[in-house]
Design a protein around this motif. Structure first.
Motif, PDB file in Angstrom:
ATOM      1  N   ASP A 150       0.833  -1.216   0.000  1.00  0.00           N
ATOM      2  CA  ASP A 150       0.000   0.000   0.000  1.00  0.00           C
ATOM      3  C   ASP A 150       0.866   1.264   0.000  1.00  0.00           C
ATOM      4  N   GLU A 151       0.229   2.407   0.219  1.00  0.00           N
ATOM      5  CA  GLU A 151       0.980   3.676   0.128  1.00  0.00           C
ATOM      6  C   GLU A 151       2.013   3.832   1.241  1.00  0.00           C
ATOM      7  N   HIS A 152       1.907   3.023   2.314  1.00  0.00           N
ATOM      8  CA  HIS A 152       2.935   3.069   3.350  1.00  0.00           C
ATOM      9  C   HIS A 152       3.951   1.942   3.175  1.00  0.00           C
ATOM     10  N   SER A 153       3.945   1.341   2.013  1.00  0.00           N
ATOM     11  CA  SER A 153       4.839   0.220   1.700  1.00  0.00           C
ATOM     12  C   SER A 153       4.558  -1.020   2.543  1.00  0.00           C
ATOM     13  N   GLU A 154       3.336  -1.126   3.074  1.00  0.00           N
ATOM     14  CA  GLU A 154       2.968  -2.329   3.840  1.00  0.00           C
ATOM     15  C   GLU A 154       2.265  -3.308   2.903  1.00  0.00           C
ATOM     16  N   PRO A 155       2.584  -4.602   3.029  1.00  0.00           N
ATOM     17  CA  PRO A 155       1.948  -5.590   2.160  1.00  0.00           C
ATOM     18  C   PRO A 155       0.428  -5.655   2.376  1.00  0.00           C
ATOM     19  N   GLU A 156      -0.290  -5.847   1.281  1.00  0.00           N
ATOM     20  CA  GLU A 156      -1.756  -5.904   1.360  1.00  0.00           C
ATOM     21  C   GLU A 156      -2.169  -7.368   1.404  1.00  0.00           C
ATOM     22  N   LEU A 157      -2.117  -7.952   2.593  1.00  0.00           N
ATOM     23  CA  LEU A 157      -2.290  -9.401   2.714  1.00  0.00           C
ATOM     24  C   LEU A 157      -3.628  -9.899   2.177  1.00  0.00           C
ATOM     25  N   HIS A 187       1.120   1.014  -4.690  1.00  0.00           N
ATOM     26  CA  HIS A 187      -0.245   1.531  -4.854  1.00  0.00           C
ATOM     27  C   HIS A 187      -0.413   2.330  -6.148  1.00  0.00           C
ATOM     28  N   ARG A 188       0.703   2.720  -6.773  1.00  0.00           N
ATOM     29  CA  ARG A 188       0.598   3.383  -8.090  1.00  0.00           C
ATOM     30  C   ARG A 188       0.699   2.365  -9.219  1.00  0.00           C
ATOM     31  N   ASN A 189       0.664   1.100  -8.852  1.00  0.00           N
ATOM     32  CA  ASN A 189       0.789   0.005  -9.809  1.00  0.00           C
ATOM     33  C   ASN A 189       2.153  -0.043 -10.507  1.00  0.00           C
ATOM     34  N   GLU A 190       3.154   0.560  -9.847  1.00  0.00           N
ATOM     35  CA  GLU A 190       4.520   0.475 -10.377  1.00  0.00           C
ATOM     36  C   GLU A 190       5.218  -0.725  -9.739  1.00  0.00           C
ATOM     37  N   VAL A 191       6.282  -1.160 -10.399  1.00  0.00           N
ATOM     38  CA  VAL A 191       7.104  -2.224  -9.811  1.00  0.00           C
ATOM     39  C   VAL A 191       7.808  -1.660  -8.580  1.00  0.00           C
ATOM     40  N   TYR A 333       7.606  11.620  11.687  1.00  0.00           N
ATOM     41  CA  TYR A 333       8.594  11.324  10.648  1.00  0.00           C
ATOM     42  C   TYR A 333       8.715   9.820  10.370  1.00  0.00           C
ATOM     43  N   ARG A 334       7.712   9.071  10.801  1.00  0.00           N
ATOM     44  CA  ARG A 334       7.653   7.626  10.541  1.00  0.00           C
ATOM     45  C   ARG A 334       8.996   6.938  10.854  1.00  0.00           C
TER      46      ARG A 334
END
Ligand code: ASP
Ligand code: MG
Length: 440
Positions: A150-157, A187-191, A333-334
């Protein structure tokens, strides 16, 4: 169904690929094989990306040519038949032509991810071609068709589960599947990818997605060791670990397993086994939910590249709400905090991601004096119920008596004690603890 993941060294030589072929065709259980890139490839791809991003096309081309030569050689040794060799050469040509095109266009972050993906695409296609040559029935499953973040780079299980099960449902009779570790779509459908070492994460996400019977991580060492074998002479593999213990060790430096790969397996209670491709009969390490064993220190790990931040204030520092304010800065700042200790007038904590350190420091400056120490190392001591064991802290501290300790964390969980030392003392700390805590 089971998952078998092979790391870079397990596929890094033609003869190793044959060993992998033997291992994945022994059992009866349907298997999804997850492969890393051949050893050295991802580093080489990082080098190509760096040269391109620096605008040095000559260096980039030179690095592409070197890697290309390596693959041509690999291919010439891998296949026995001319047909397969030609097929292998075609695959290599396709991917290196792609890299060559990048020399002509302007570079951006998405392209750098595309470059990094070439390693796993190459290894799996070459391996799949080898299976075809040997007439072993298998299905090629492109990870980019089901693995996503997803947009936070977390896998979408949930999505991964739906897509992967739909794909597998197309092949009810098949028993062997081959897919790429590490790579995914964002999430942008990029690799994109699951960060360095992320093939382990792929394996455990797939395991969780299909409720696998086991996730096997095959590397070049016979399991997780009780100390870092590169630093300490006498180490031994640990037969059993709980998910919690393994997570601590992986997070705090045991390089054998990507730290994020524990949670999917833990959540769905899927055993993870760490096994050795070069020595398949070795027991390795089995990681499960409950490990019934006597207490005691089981293993040590060290993580360097740690930065310690001390925030000191003369005002009522630990007045309620203060910690929240400090943590808010890190949340903004995550940046995750690894260790933390407090006194009435100061709080010390550690981070490993310093990409936002300047902004963080500016905001913390409002609360008091901020001191920053770089090049620190966390030594993590892990075991079963070590909090409840008498004298364990004394043994640890006794072993470390010659080493200046910057922070100590005890009591956070039942199975971990961590100390922070200057990185210059890391090896000495691991060696002294080995002598003091293990009976050999
Ligand atoms: N090839 C990737 C890396 O070297 C992913 C992996 O091997 O796990 O980081
Ligand atoms: Mg790895």
């Amino acid at each position: 169904m089971k998952i078998m993941k092979f790391g870079g060294t397990s596929v890094g030589k033609p003869e190793r690929m044959y060993q992998v072929k033997d291992l994945v065709t022994t059992g009866d259980e349907p298997t999804i094989v997850v492969l890393s890139a051949l050893s050295g490839t991802t580093n080489a791809l990082v080098g190509i990306g760096d040269a391109l991003s620096a605008g040095d096309k000559i260096l980039a081309k030179q690095r592409i040519d070197e890697l290309n030569a390596h693959y041509k050689q690999f291919c010439s040794e891998l296949f026995r038949s001319e047909v397969s060799r030609q097929e292998g050469e075609k695959i290599i040509q396709e991917h290196f032509e792609f890299l060559a095109i990048l020399l002509k266009i302007s570079f951006n972050d998405a392209i750098s991810k595309d470059i990094l993906a070439q390693g796993e695409l190459l290894s799996t296609k070459l391996f799949y071609t080898l299976l075809q040559e040997l007439q072993i029935d298998a299905v090629f499953l492109p990870a980019l068709d089901f693995m996503s973040i997803d947009e936070h780079s977390e896998p979408e299980l949930t999505k991964i589960r739906e897509k992967l099960n739909a794909l597998l449902a197309k092949y009810p009779q098949k028993k062997l599947f081959v897919t790429q570790g590490y790579i995914c779509k964002n999430h942008r459908n990029e690799v994109d990818n699951l960060k360095r070492g992320g093939s382990d994460y792929t394996a455990s996400l797939i395991g969780a997605a299909i409720s696998a019977s086991v996730v096997e991580i095959w590397t070049d060492i016979d399991g997780m060791h009780n100390n870092d074998p590169r630093i300490v002479d006498k180490t031994r593999p640990i037969a059993n670990l709980s998910f919690d213990e393994a997570a601590e060790l992986a997070y705090f430096g045991a390089k054998i397993l990507h730290p994020a790969s524990i949670w999917p397996a833990q959540q769905f209670n899927i055993p993870v086994k760490l096994l050795n491709t070069m020595q398949p009969e070795a027991l390795g390490t089995t990681i499960t939910a409950n490990v019934q064993e006597r207490g005691g220190v089981k293993a040590l790990a060290a993580k360097d590249g740690i930065t310690a931040i001390k925030i000191k204030s003369s005002r009522m520092l630990l007045a309620y709400g203060f910690l929240r304010k400090v943590f808010d800065v890190f949340e903004k700042y995550r940046t995750s905090i690894d260790m933390i200790t407090t006194s009435e007038v100061a709080i010390s904590l550690t981070i490993d991601d310093i990409s936002h350190l300047e902004e963080i420091k500016l905001e913390l400056d409002k609360f008091g004096t901020v001191e920053i120490d770089h090049n620190m190392a966390i030594i993590c001591i892990v075991g079963n119920l070590i909090m409840e064991q008498q004298g364990v802290l004394q043994d640890i501290m006794g072993s470390l008596s010659e080493i200046p300790l910057r922070m100590v964390s005890y009591g956070g969980s039942k199975h971990n004690v961590s100390v922070l030392v200057d990185a210059a003392y890391k090896n000495q700390a691991l060696q002294s603890l080995n002598q003091g805590l293990f009976d050999f």
